[in-house]
Design an enzyme around this catalytic site. Structure first.
Site, PDB file in Angstrom:
ATOM      1  N   LYS A  89      -8.976   7.211   0.622  1.00 21.38           N
ATOM      2  CA  LYS A  89      -9.621   6.048  -0.001  1.00 21.38           C
ATOM      3  C   LYS A  89     -11.097   5.977   0.416  1.00 21.38           C
ATOM      4  CE  LYS A  89      -5.153   3.772  -0.225  1.00 21.38           C
ATOM      5  NZ  LYS A  89      -4.199   2.826   0.381  1.00 21.38           N
ATOM      6  N   GLN A 146      -3.794  -1.262   5.341  1.00 18.69           N
ATOM      7  CA  GLN A 146      -2.857  -0.186   5.047  1.00 18.69           C
ATOM      8  C   GLN A 146      -1.462  -0.534   5.574  1.00 18.69           C
ATOM      9  OE1 GLN A 146      -3.663   2.608   3.142  1.00 18.69           O
ATOM     10  NE2 GLN A 146      -1.456   2.931   3.181  1.00 18.69           N
ATOM     11  N   ASP A 189      -5.711  -4.613  -3.492  1.00 21.47           N
ATOM     12  CA  ASP A 189      -4.388  -3.975  -3.547  1.00 21.47           C
ATOM     13  C   ASP A 189      -3.459  -4.720  -4.509  1.00 21.47           C
ATOM     14  OD1 ASP A 189      -3.984  -1.582  -2.247  1.00 21.47           O
ATOM     15  OD2 ASP A 189      -3.713  -2.482  -0.269  1.00 21.47           O
TER      16      ASP A 189
END
Ligand code: NAD
Length: 291
Positions: free
Chosen positions: A52, A96, A119
């Site tokens: 990412k 994460q 997200d």
């Protein structure tokens, strides 16, 4: 059979974002900025966050990687997230997953400001997505939509079978595919661990989204001729012949299933890279919303 090539499509999404970011810079506008929080030393999480951050650099986004000790308290983590919420320069925040056991995932997700929830896991984002309002779509299902769109897969009136009902993949993709827009307008069946006649249901599917996390679960005798198969699964399976000691397996028995399909995603190189491309799209949108 044609591959739905996530590497090629994600690259084209990132190339487009790069041009748009350069345009923003020329216009004196803010550069998109993603902040990623990585807790502990989980090998897979390291790889995902690394990809990412690398994608941000490729496109020209700013990124900040915050590494936290696996023993960090929940309060300290929430404090860090709130700092990022308050930082105007940060457009998108991702934490994460999975988190260490002593930290409640729900609290972490709900602490991220909905306007920075790239997200797409915050209940507000999910609620807006369900109601068809502008929203951050969860990255993996959004990536699948971008892939279907790129290959102009006909979804209208098709029967889509989704295997898995998680909040991050199965449930949101089932909602997205049922929406009255393209790619969508499918009749959707959601299957899960308590679905008794899964094989019969899969055999009726024009489109199968396999998102259950069971390596090579979907076999050739579960797929009808000409179906579109999207394999979301990523499982590390021990493989002593590999330097890393593992190999990545999807949820589809690719070699046997692929000859029956009109289109199929490979693993790796299918949904994985599209998830990152979708995250980048969300980060760009989060930034552009501040203009
Ligand atoms: P999860 O464990 O949260 O959910 C799995 C779902 O599958 C559950 O809803 C369960 O009911 C269902 N299920 C389990 N066994 C089943 C069975 N035998 N028959 C039918 N349904 C069954 O998993 P998740 O987080 O949704 O992830 C699924 C897979 O996708 C994993 O391999 C994960 O690593 C992968 N994944 C990939 C990406 C990507 O970017 N490619 C992103 C997220 C998740």
């Amino acid at each position: 059979m044609q591959l739905l090539d996530g590497k090629i499509v994600s690259q084209s999404v990132k190339d487009r974002l790069k041009v748009l970011t350069e345009e923003r810079i020329q216009e004196g506008k803010k550069v998109p900025h993603l902040a990623a929080i990585l807790i502990g030393n989980n090998g897979a999480s390291e790889t995902y966050v690394g990809s990412k951050v690398k994608s941000c650099a490729e496109i020209g986004f700013k990124s900040t990687l915050i590494r936290l000790d696996e023993h960090i308290s929940e309060n300290d983590l929430l404090f860090k997230i709130n700092e990022l919420n308050d930082d105007f320069d940060v457009d998108g925040i991702l934490v994460q997953l999975p988190l260490p056991k002593h930290i409640e995932e729900r609290k972490v997700i709900e602490t991220i400001l909905a306007s920075k929830d790239v997200d797409g896991f915050h209940p507000e984002s999910v609620g807006r997505m369900v109601q068809g309002l502008p929203a951050f779509y969860p990255a993996t299902p959004y990536g699948i939509l971008l892939l279907l769109e790129h290959y102009e897969i006909d979804t209208i009136g098709k029967h889509a079978v989704v295997i898995g009902r998680s909040n991050i993949v199965g449930r949101p993709i089932s909602i997205m595919l049922s929406k009255n827009e393209y790619p969508g307008n499918c009749t959707v069946t959601v299957c899960h661990s308590h679905t008794p006649n899964l094989k019969e249901i899969c055999l009726q599917a024009d489109i199968i989204i396999a998102a259950l996390g069971k390596p090579e679960f979907l076999k050739a005798d579960m797929v009808k001729e000409g179906a579109v198969v999207v394999d979301v699964g990523i499982t590390r399976v021990a493989d002593p012949s590999k330097k890393s000691g593992f190999t990545i397996k999807g949820d589809v028995d690719f070699d046997a299933v692929a000859p029956k399909c009109s289109y199929i995603t490979p693993v790796p190189g299918g949904v994985g890279p599209m998830t990152i491309a979708a995250l980048m799209m969300n980060t760009f949108k989060a930034c552009a919303a501040k203009d």
